[in-house]
Design a protein around this motif. Structure first.
Motif, PDB file in Angstrom:
ATOM      1  N   LEU A  35     -16.688  -8.267  15.865  1.00 46.99           N
ATOM      2  CA  LEU A  35     -16.237  -8.489  14.497  1.00 46.99           C
ATOM      3  C   LEU A  35     -17.194  -7.768  13.552  1.00 46.99           C
ATOM      4  O   LEU A  35     -18.411  -7.890  13.684  1.00 46.99           O
ATOM      5  CB  LEU A  35     -16.225  -9.991  14.181  1.00 46.99           C
ATOM      6  N   ASP A  36     -16.629  -6.985  12.636  1.00 50.60           N
ATOM      7  CA  ASP A  36     -17.475  -6.266  11.674  1.00 50.60           C
ATOM      8  C   ASP A  36     -18.321  -7.252  10.883  1.00 50.60           C
ATOM      9  O   ASP A  36     -17.834  -8.313  10.489  1.00 50.60           O
ATOM     10  CB  ASP A  36     -16.616  -5.468  10.683  1.00 50.60           C
ATOM     11  N   LYS A  37     -19.569  -6.888  10.650  1.00 52.41           N
ATOM     12  CA  LYS A  37     -20.424  -7.736   9.810  1.00 52.41           C
ATOM     13  C   LYS A  37     -19.806  -7.895   8.423  1.00 52.41           C
ATOM     14  O   LYS A  37     -19.899  -8.937   7.806  1.00 52.41           O
ATOM     15  CB  LYS A  37     -21.821  -7.141   9.721  1.00 52.41           C
ATOM     16  N   GLU A  38     -19.187  -6.834   7.943  1.00 53.76           N
ATOM     17  CA  GLU A  38     -18.494  -6.865   6.654  1.00 53.76           C
ATOM     18  C   GLU A  38     -17.027  -7.213   6.919  1.00 53.76           C
ATOM     19  O   GLU A  38     -16.247  -6.364   7.315  1.00 53.76           O
ATOM     20  CB  GLU A  38     -18.572  -5.491   5.979  1.00 53.76           C
ATOM     21  N   HIS A  39     -16.667  -8.470   6.745  1.00 50.19           N
ATOM     22  CA  HIS A  39     -15.279  -8.904   6.893  1.00 50.19           C
ATOM     23  C   HIS A  39     -14.995  -9.939   5.816  1.00 50.19           C
ATOM     24  O   HIS A  39     -15.903 -10.475   5.193  1.00 50.19           O
ATOM     25  CB  HIS A  39     -15.011  -9.474   8.292  1.00 50.19           C
ATOM     26  N   GLU A  40     -13.702 -10.160   5.625  1.00 54.12           N
ATOM     27  CA  GLU A  40     -13.296 -11.059   4.552  1.00 54.12           C
ATOM     28  C   GLU A  40     -12.264 -12.041   5.086  1.00 54.12           C
ATOM     29  O   GLU A  40     -11.339 -11.647   5.805  1.00 54.12           O
ATOM     30  CB  GLU A  40     -12.675 -10.214   3.430  1.00 54.12           C
ATOM     31  N   GLU A  41     -12.424 -13.308   4.737  1.00 52.08           N
ATOM     32  CA  GLU A  41     -11.415 -14.296   5.115  1.00 52.08           C
ATOM     33  C   GLU A  41     -10.269 -14.181   4.120  1.00 52.08           C
ATOM     34  O   GLU A  41     -10.441 -14.413   2.930  1.00 52.08           O
ATOM     35  CB  GLU A  41     -11.993 -15.712   5.119  1.00 52.08           C
ATOM     36  N   ARG A  42      -9.099 -13.772   4.635  1.00 50.78           N
ATOM     37  CA  ARG A  42      -7.936 -13.563   3.777  1.00 50.78           C
ATOM     38  C   ARG A  42      -6.669 -13.676   4.616  1.00 50.78           C
ATOM     39  O   ARG A  42      -6.607 -13.179   5.733  1.00 50.78           O
ATOM     40  CB  ARG A  42      -7.987 -12.174   3.139  1.00 50.78           C
ATOM     41  N   GLU A  43      -5.667 -14.304   4.055  1.00 48.98           N
ATOM     42  CA  GLU A  43      -4.389 -14.454   4.752  1.00 48.98           C
ATOM     43  C   GLU A  43      -3.507 -13.229   4.480  1.00 48.98           C
ATOM     44  O   GLU A  43      -2.742 -13.208   3.540  1.00 48.98           O
ATOM     45  CB  GLU A  43      -3.685 -15.737   4.311  1.00 48.98           C
ATOM     46  N   ILE A  72     -10.301 -11.990   8.499  1.00 54.11           N
ATOM     47  CA  ILE A  72     -10.252 -13.064   9.483  1.00 54.11           C
ATOM     48  C   ILE A  72      -9.409 -14.220   8.961  1.00 54.11           C
ATOM     49  O   ILE A  72      -9.219 -14.375   7.758  1.00 54.11           O
ATOM     50  CB  ILE A  72     -11.659 -13.575   9.870  1.00 54.11           C
ATOM     51  N   SER A  73      -8.928 -14.992   9.917  1.00 54.92           N
ATOM     52  CA  SER A  73      -8.203 -16.210   9.618  1.00 54.92           C
ATOM     53  C   SER A  73      -8.405 -17.145  10.802  1.00 54.92           C
ATOM     54  O   SER A  73      -8.894 -16.725  11.860  1.00 54.92           O
ATOM     55  CB  SER A  73      -6.717 -15.912   9.412  1.00 54.92           C
ATOM     56  N   HIS A  74      -8.018 -18.393  10.636  1.00 56.19           N
ATOM     57  CA  HIS A  74      -8.190 -19.385  11.691  1.00 56.19           C
ATOM     58  C   HIS A  74      -6.834 -19.976  12.061  1.00 56.19           C
ATOM     59  O   HIS A  74      -5.939 -20.068  11.232  1.00 56.19           O
ATOM     60  CB  HIS A  74      -9.142 -20.493  11.230  1.00 56.19           C
ATOM     61  N   TYR A  75      -6.724 -20.375  13.324  1.00 54.28           N
ATOM     62  CA  TYR A  75      -5.506 -20.994  13.835  1.00 54.28           C
ATOM     63  C   TYR A  75      -5.922 -22.174  14.707  1.00 54.28           C
ATOM     64  O   TYR A  75      -6.815 -22.037  15.562  1.00 54.28           O
ATOM     65  CB  TYR A  75      -4.712 -19.975  14.667  1.00 54.28           C
ATOM     66  N   GLN A  76      -5.290 -23.297  14.507  1.00 51.53           N
ATOM     67  CA  GLN A  76      -5.570 -24.469  15.338  1.00 51.53           C
ATOM     68  C   GLN A  76      -4.529 -24.539  16.443  1.00 51.53           C
ATOM     69  O   GLN A  76      -3.366 -24.826  16.184  1.00 51.53           O
ATOM     70  CB  GLN A  76      -5.546 -25.748  14.499  1.00 51.53           C
ATOM     71  N   ALA A  91      -8.776 -11.832  13.940  1.00 48.54           N
ATOM     72  CA  ALA A  91      -9.346 -10.727  13.170  1.00 48.54           C
ATOM     73  C   ALA A  91      -8.344  -9.585  13.171  1.00 48.54           C
ATOM     74  O   ALA A  91      -7.622  -9.360  14.147  1.00 48.54           O
ATOM     75  CB  ALA A  91     -10.676 -10.264  13.767  1.00 48.54           C
ATOM     76  N   ALA A  92      -8.275  -8.879  12.042  1.00 48.35           N
ATOM     77  CA  ALA A  92      -7.349  -7.752  11.926  1.00 48.35           C
ATOM     78  C   ALA A  92      -7.902  -6.751  10.932  1.00 48.35           C
ATOM     79  O   ALA A  92      -8.755  -7.075  10.104  1.00 48.35           O
ATOM     80  CB  ALA A  92      -5.972  -8.235  11.471  1.00 48.35           C
TER      81      ALA A  92
END
Length: 175
Positions: free
Chosen positions: A38-46, A4-8, A17-18
């Protein structure tokens, strides 16, 4: 594994999510069905894909039609994917109706009729908003029905693209 990542955006925060195949989600924070799959197991990563998606979104929100595709990994039923594929063919700045999409699918399947409500159900569960442009779908009468991100965002996206918006919707927005 999902990342996951965030965008403003100018319309609010967006969660991306990807997975290793492509973009699996793009949701406005707080929207209906936010991150539902969204999978419960996810990681915030660019990951590199997010840089491409953010570039696409930067162009889009600057009022330009991004001229490159974003790899997608659309997960849903075969019917949902069939509807989402049609959404991806709606040109920038152009709208269509649930009824027109129903006619396209009915014709493709050799049917006399397809329910516009069934189309609406598939459209409403689009997990990759904006890039899979569900905001470009209107009610049969041209009304701005349903958008998981909210009607205000739908109007803003259509205005950004220069799409025709029914005058009654524009007046309601100004009041």
């Amino acid at each position: 594994m999902q990342y996951i990542s965030h965008y403003q955006s100018p319309l609010g925060k967006i969660l991306l999510a990807a997975d290793d195949t492509g973009l699996t989600g793009l949701w406005f924070e707080g929207q209906k069905y936010f991150a539902l799959h969204l999978d419960k197991e996810h990681e915030e990563r660019e990951i590199p894909l997010f840089a491409d998606v953010k570039c696409w979104l930067d162009l889009y929100f600057s009022g330009k039609n991004p001229d490159f595709p974003v790899p997608l990994h659309l997960v849903g039923t075969e019917f949902q994917k069939e509807v989402w594929d049609i959404l991806c063919t709606i040109p920038y700045g152009i709208t269509t109706t649930y009824g027109e999409i129903a006619r396209q699918i009915a014709k493709k399947r050799g049917l006399n009729h397809m329910s516009a409500q069934a189309i609406g159900g598939a459209v409403s569960h689009n997990r990759v908003s904006i890039i899979v442009p569900c905001h470009r779908v209107l009610g049969t009468d041209g009304s701005l029905t349903g958008y998981a991100g909210g009607i205000e965002k739908k109007i803003s996206l259509l205005m950004l693209e220069g799409a025709e918006i029914p005058a009654s919707c524009q007046r309601a927005r100004e009041e």
